[in-house]
Design a protein around this motif. Structure first.
Motif, PDB file in Angstrom:
ATOM      1  N   ARG A 204      14.410   2.350   1.730  1.00 41.26           N
ATOM      2  CA  ARG A 204      13.127   1.501   1.903  1.00 41.26           C
ATOM      3  C   ARG A 204      11.950   2.053   1.878  1.00 41.26           C
ATOM      4  O   ARG A 204      10.930   1.816   1.259  1.00 41.26           O
ATOM      5  CB  ARG A 204      13.132   0.303   3.000  1.00 41.26           C
ATOM      6  CG  ARG A 204      12.370  -0.773   2.864  1.00 41.26           C
ATOM      7  CD  ARG A 204      11.980  -1.420   1.771  1.00 41.26           C
ATOM      8  NE  ARG A 204      10.984  -2.360   1.907  1.00 41.26           N
ATOM      9  CZ  ARG A 204      10.071  -2.639   0.874  1.00 41.26           C
ATOM     10  NH1 ARG A 204      10.348  -2.155  -0.601  1.00 41.26           N
ATOM     11  NH2 ARG A 204       9.228  -3.568   0.923  1.00 41.26           N
ATOM     12  N   LEU A 205      11.811   3.153   2.895  1.00 37.07           N
ATOM     13  CA  LEU A 205      10.581   3.782   2.747  1.00 37.07           C
ATOM     14  C   LEU A 205      10.167   4.563   1.696  1.00 37.07           C
ATOM     15  O   LEU A 205       9.017   4.305   1.135  1.00 37.07           O
ATOM     16  CB  LEU A 205      10.561   4.871   4.101  1.00 37.07           C
ATOM     17  CG  LEU A 205      10.979   4.409   5.440  1.00 37.07           C
ATOM     18  CD1 LEU A 205      10.922   5.556   6.416  1.00 37.07           C
ATOM     19  CD2 LEU A 205       9.728   3.505   6.069  1.00 37.07           C
ATOM     20  N   VAL A 206      11.300   5.071   1.001  1.00 39.02           N
ATOM     21  CA  VAL A 206      10.979   5.849  -0.297  1.00 39.02           C
ATOM     22  C   VAL A 206      10.616   4.671  -1.448  1.00 39.02           C
ATOM     23  O   VAL A 206       9.387   4.889  -2.129  1.00 39.02           O
ATOM     24  CB  VAL A 206      12.060   6.461  -0.600  1.00 39.02           C
ATOM     25  CG1 VAL A 206      11.947   7.206  -2.216  1.00 39.02           C
ATOM     26  CG2 VAL A 206      12.387   7.797   0.325  1.00 39.02           C
ATOM     27  N   GLU A 207      11.129   3.526  -1.379  1.00 38.09           N
ATOM     28  CA  GLU A 207      10.549   2.740  -2.210  1.00 38.09           C
ATOM     29  C   GLU A 207       9.297   2.079  -2.080  1.00 38.09           C
ATOM     30  O   GLU A 207       8.363   1.969  -3.120  1.00 38.09           O
ATOM     31  CB  GLU A 207      11.685   1.472  -1.879  1.00 38.09           C
ATOM     32  CG  GLU A 207      11.445   0.130  -3.039  1.00 38.09           C
ATOM     33  CD  GLU A 207      12.313  -0.777  -2.898  1.00 38.09           C
ATOM     34  OE1 GLU A 207      11.956  -2.121  -3.294  1.00 38.09           O
ATOM     35  OE2 GLU A 207      13.251  -0.672  -2.023  1.00 38.09           O
ATOM     36  N   ILE A 208       8.782   1.963  -0.973  1.00 43.03           N
ATOM     37  CA  ILE A 208       7.519   1.522  -0.660  1.00 43.03           C
ATOM     38  C   ILE A 208       6.461   2.556  -0.980  1.00 43.03           C
ATOM     39  O   ILE A 208       5.532   2.278  -1.718  1.00 43.03           O
ATOM     40  CB  ILE A 208       7.247   1.404   0.870  1.00 43.03           C
ATOM     41  CG1 ILE A 208       7.932   0.159   1.346  1.00 43.03           C
ATOM     42  CG2 ILE A 208       5.696   1.102   1.327  1.00 43.03           C
ATOM     43  CD1 ILE A 208       8.129  -0.020   2.906  1.00 43.03           C
ATOM     44  N   ILE A 209       6.752   3.704  -1.049  1.00 46.57           N
ATOM     45  CA  ILE A 209       5.874   4.999  -1.144  1.00 46.57           C
ATOM     46  C   ILE A 209       5.663   5.091  -2.910  1.00 46.57           C
ATOM     47  O   ILE A 209       4.702   5.230  -3.364  1.00 46.57           O
ATOM     48  CB  ILE A 209       6.611   6.241  -0.699  1.00 46.57           C
ATOM     49  CG1 ILE A 209       6.150   6.325   0.689  1.00 46.57           C
ATOM     50  CG2 ILE A 209       5.511   7.313  -1.183  1.00 46.57           C
ATOM     51  CD1 ILE A 209       6.816   7.197   1.575  1.00 46.57           C
ATOM     52  N   GLN A 210       6.943   4.849  -3.491  1.00 51.64           N
ATOM     53  CA  GLN A 210       6.960   5.123  -5.036  1.00 51.64           C
ATOM     54  C   GLN A 210       6.408   3.801  -5.664  1.00 51.64           C
ATOM     55  O   GLN A 210       5.966   3.998  -6.987  1.00 51.64           O
ATOM     56  CB  GLN A 210       8.540   5.382  -5.346  1.00 51.64           C
ATOM     57  CG  GLN A 210       9.072   6.804  -4.974  1.00 51.64           C
ATOM     58  CD  GLN A 210      10.654   6.932  -5.472  1.00 51.64           C
ATOM     59  OE1 GLN A 210      11.229   6.001  -5.515  1.00 51.64           O
ATOM     60  NE2 GLN A 210      10.489   8.089  -5.844  1.00 51.64           N
ATOM     61  N   THR A 211       6.299   2.923  -5.150  1.00 57.49           N
ATOM     62  CA  THR A 211       5.574   1.639  -5.707  1.00 57.49           C
ATOM     63  C   THR A 211       4.171   1.599  -5.560  1.00 57.49           C
ATOM     64  O   THR A 211       3.399   0.773  -5.974  1.00 57.49           O
ATOM     65  CB  THR A 211       6.149   0.293  -5.185  1.00 57.49           C
ATOM     66  OG1 THR A 211       5.953   0.292  -3.938  1.00 57.49           O
ATOM     67  CG2 THR A 211       7.526   0.180  -5.557  1.00 57.49           C
ATOM     68  N   ASP A 212       3.641   2.625  -4.791  1.00 55.75           N
ATOM     69  CA  ASP A 212       2.159   2.475  -4.851  1.00 55.75           C
ATOM     70  C   ASP A 212       1.658   4.288  -5.118  1.00 55.75           C
ATOM     71  O   ASP A 212       1.968   5.106  -4.318  1.00 55.75           O
ATOM     72  CB  ASP A 212       1.640   2.396  -3.455  1.00 55.75           C
ATOM     73  CG  ASP A 212       0.222   2.244  -3.030  1.00 55.75           C
ATOM     74  OD1 ASP A 212      -0.585   3.196  -3.306  1.00 55.75           O
ATOM     75  OD2 ASP A 212      -0.415   1.327  -2.796  1.00 55.75           O
ATOM     76  N   LEU A 213       1.091   4.292  -6.047  1.00 55.04           N
ATOM     77  CA  LEU A 213       0.444   5.433  -6.616  1.00 55.04           C
ATOM     78  C   LEU A 213      -0.449   6.493  -5.499  1.00 55.04           C
ATOM     79  O   LEU A 213      -0.194   7.506  -5.385  1.00 55.04           O
ATOM     80  CB  LEU A 213      -0.323   5.550  -8.149  1.00 55.04           C
ATOM     81  CG  LEU A 213      -0.593   6.760  -8.499  1.00 55.04           C
ATOM     82  CD1 LEU A 213       0.463   7.544  -9.117  1.00 55.04           C
ATOM     83  CD2 LEU A 213      -1.382   6.497  -9.859  1.00 55.04           C
ATOM     84  N   SER A 214      -1.113   5.614  -5.035  1.00 52.17           N
ATOM     85  CA  SER A 214      -2.326   6.101  -3.885  1.00 52.17           C
ATOM     86  C   SER A 214      -1.269   6.815  -2.708  1.00 52.17           C
ATOM     87  O   SER A 214      -1.715   7.912  -2.338  1.00 52.17           O
ATOM     88  CB  SER A 214      -3.147   5.055  -3.361  1.00 52.17           C
ATOM     89  OG  SER A 214      -4.004   5.682  -2.557  1.00 52.17           O
ATOM     90  N   ILE A 215      -0.189   6.101  -2.522  1.00 53.56           N
ATOM     91  CA  ILE A 215       0.409   6.517  -1.116  1.00 53.56           C
ATOM     92  C   ILE A 215       1.403   7.609  -1.670  1.00 53.56           C
ATOM     93  O   ILE A 215       1.468   8.507  -0.823  1.00 53.56           O
ATOM     94  CB  ILE A 215       1.307   5.398  -0.565  1.00 53.56           C
ATOM     95  CG1 ILE A 215       0.630   4.349  -0.132  1.00 53.56           C
ATOM     96  CG2 ILE A 215       2.164   5.949   0.473  1.00 53.56           C
ATOM     97  CD1 ILE A 215       1.076   3.131   0.525  1.00 53.56           C
ATOM     98  N   SER A 216       1.823   7.528  -2.793  1.00 53.12           N
ATOM     99  CA  SER A 216       2.543   8.632  -3.337  1.00 53.12           C
ATOM    100  C   SER A 216       1.813  10.047  -3.369  1.00 53.12           C
ATOM    101  O   SER A 216       2.204  11.055  -2.911  1.00 53.12           O
ATOM    102  CB  SER A 216       3.082   8.528  -4.678  1.00 53.12           C
ATOM    103  OG  SER A 216       3.683   7.275  -4.775  1.00 53.12           O
ATOM    104  N   TYR A 217       0.511  10.179  -4.052  1.00 54.35           N
ATOM    105  CA  TYR A 217      -0.313  11.116  -3.990  1.00 54.35           C
ATOM    106  C   TYR A 217      -0.663  11.679  -2.592  1.00 54.35           C
ATOM    107  O   TYR A 217      -0.474  13.051  -2.400  1.00 54.35           O
ATOM    108  CB  TYR A 217      -1.615  10.632  -4.481  1.00 54.35           C
ATOM    109  CG  TYR A 217      -2.768  11.648  -4.538  1.00 54.35           C
ATOM    110  CD1 TYR A 217      -2.688  13.061  -5.386  1.00 54.35           C
ATOM    111  CD2 TYR A 217      -3.817  11.557  -3.639  1.00 54.35           C
ATOM    112  CE1 TYR A 217      -3.867  13.713  -5.193  1.00 54.35           C
ATOM    113  CE2 TYR A 217      -4.785  12.509  -3.362  1.00 54.35           C
ATOM    114  CZ  TYR A 217      -4.661  13.703  -4.463  1.00 54.35           C
ATOM    115  OH  TYR A 217      -5.673  14.515  -4.178  1.00 54.35           O
TER     116      TYR A 217
END
Length: 413
Positions: free
Chosen positions: A231-244
């Motif tokens: 779920r943490l990975v899902e949250i990150i991958q759905t937000d470009l800014s957080i992924s970066y």
């Protein structure tokens, strides 16, 4: 993976910084406060020897990490150090030489101040009370600091009126609430230092924005004990800014990896579930408010959280390390959102004991928050007493505070 730090880097110093705001609640700079070794309740300075100069240089370099471009850094100088070469180890375009109130305007002091001004340094006079005798220094300095704690508005106004003849800006220090801030602003003070900003300004009818509500909901989800890594990975991958930000963090010098990481799942796996959740909580909290006050409070909250987390790893505490992290992490959420603590914690699934500590200053576990307050305020003697009361060696407070400060810089950058 749990980050570790070379202890010898942090055993020497206790370095803290207190923010200084403009009248528009924007960060202007910080006062840097250094203490040395076990005796952190006393001033670090000796009689201008080489060791003191080294402490100032090393402590300064530690404290200014993560400072925004253009922010000023005030450093206290007693007479013996002011007259030596120590001020010149610090950059003139960033450092403000703060002259302690115990320094008298003797001829060699005035000469040293004029040389500092000639070399481009700003000067500040600390703790001015308005009495006679310091006029020669008032004529030279760029900033006059007035300790407003315990003074009536009339007393503060008298001091402010008395220094209008000098070409110096006024800085109100030890501003402990918003009412005092507003009085000093009305009296013409330019800068403000104190802990008024870390208390909520409760304005009737004020509502959270839709963005803030969404972030609080996400904090609620991240605070649940059963949130899993997928779920943490899902949250990150759905937000470009957080992924970066995650990829920038994992590839930073902080970790010193030999191979660049470009995969979000790989980065998440390397951090581990606990560290990933804490990092994501920090990122979400950073997005709750964009103004300087909120960002400064986020940095302090993260530092508090990391300190308590590390403390729980070092010795038995009332909550486990995750609980101690959350206790520090949410300790300023009311001020970040300018809402009551009861209200902002209403929907967040915290351990009831943690909630009680956060909302009731008389709760037995609120003593850990009192320790954090003394660290923030740099009241060395009270900090020493509070640490003794909790059975925490002051050298451990010293080291963990430094480690927490470094971590906070990296995760909030």
């Amino acid at each position: 993976m749990e980050e570790t730090y070379p202890e010898q880097l942090y055993d020497k110093f206790f370095v803290a910084r207190q923010p200084i705001f403009t009248a528009r609640m924007q960060i202007w700079g910080y006062e840097l406060l250094f203490r040395h070794g076990e005796n952190i309740q006393e001033a670090v300075f000796a009689d201008g020897d080489q060791a003191t100069t080294q402490i100032i240089a090393d402590g300064y370099n530690l404290a200014v990490q993560g400072l925004r471009q253009g922010a000023r850094a005030l450093v206290n100088f007693p007479r013996s150090v002011l007259l030596g070469e120590a001020p010149y180890v610090l950059p003139a375009d960033q450092c403000v030489v703060e002259i302690l109130e115990t320094v008298l305007p003797e001829a060699e002091v005035i000469s040293a101040c004029r040389e500092l001004k000639r070399r481009g340094y700003m000067l500040a006079l600390d703790d001015f009370e308005g009495g006679p005798g310091l006029e020669p220094l008032c004529e030279i300095v760029d900033i006059i600091k007035v300790d407003v704690l315990g003074k009536t508005p009339a007393q503060v106004e008298a001091i402010a009126t008395g220094v209008k003849k000098f070409d110096a800006l006024l800085l109100a220090e030890k501003v402990e609430n918003h009412d005092v801030f507003k009085v000093c602003r009305k009296l013409g003070f330019t800068y403000f230092q104190g802990f008024f900003f870390n208390r909520p300004e409760l304005i009737p009818g004020r509502k959270l924005s839709a963005s803030q509500i969404n972030k609080v909901k996400l904090l609620k989800e991240l605070s649940a004990p059963d949130v899993d890594s997928s779920r943490l990975v899902e949250i990150i991958q759905t937000d470009l800014s957080i992924s970066y930000r995650l990829l920038r963090y994992i590839n930073s010098a902080f970790f010193g990896l030999q191979v660049k990481i470009t995969s979000i799942p790989r980065a998440a796996s390397m951090l581990g579930s606990r560290n990933l959740r804490q990092w994501l909580q920090v990122v979400v909290l950073s997005d709750v408010g964009t103004e300087d006050k909120a960002q400064e409070l986020v940095r302090i909250s993260v530092q508090r959280a990391r300190f308590l987390h590390l403390l729980a790893m070092s010795r038995p505490t009332v909550f486990d390390r995750d609980g101690m992290f959350l206790l520090g992490f949410f300790s300023l959420l009311d001020a970040i959102l300018d809402q009551s603590m009861d209200l902002v914690l209403e929907e967040i699934p915290l351990d009831p004991a943690i909630k009680r500590a956060l909302t009731d200053p008389d709760d037995a576990n609120a003593v850990w928050l009192a320790l954090l307050d003394e660290i923030d305020r740099c009241n060395w003697r009270r900090l020493n007493r509070k640490a003794e009361q909790l059975g925490v060696p002051i050298t451990l407070v010293n080291r963990l505070s430094a480690e927490a400060s470094i971590w906070a810089v990296w995760v909030t950058s």
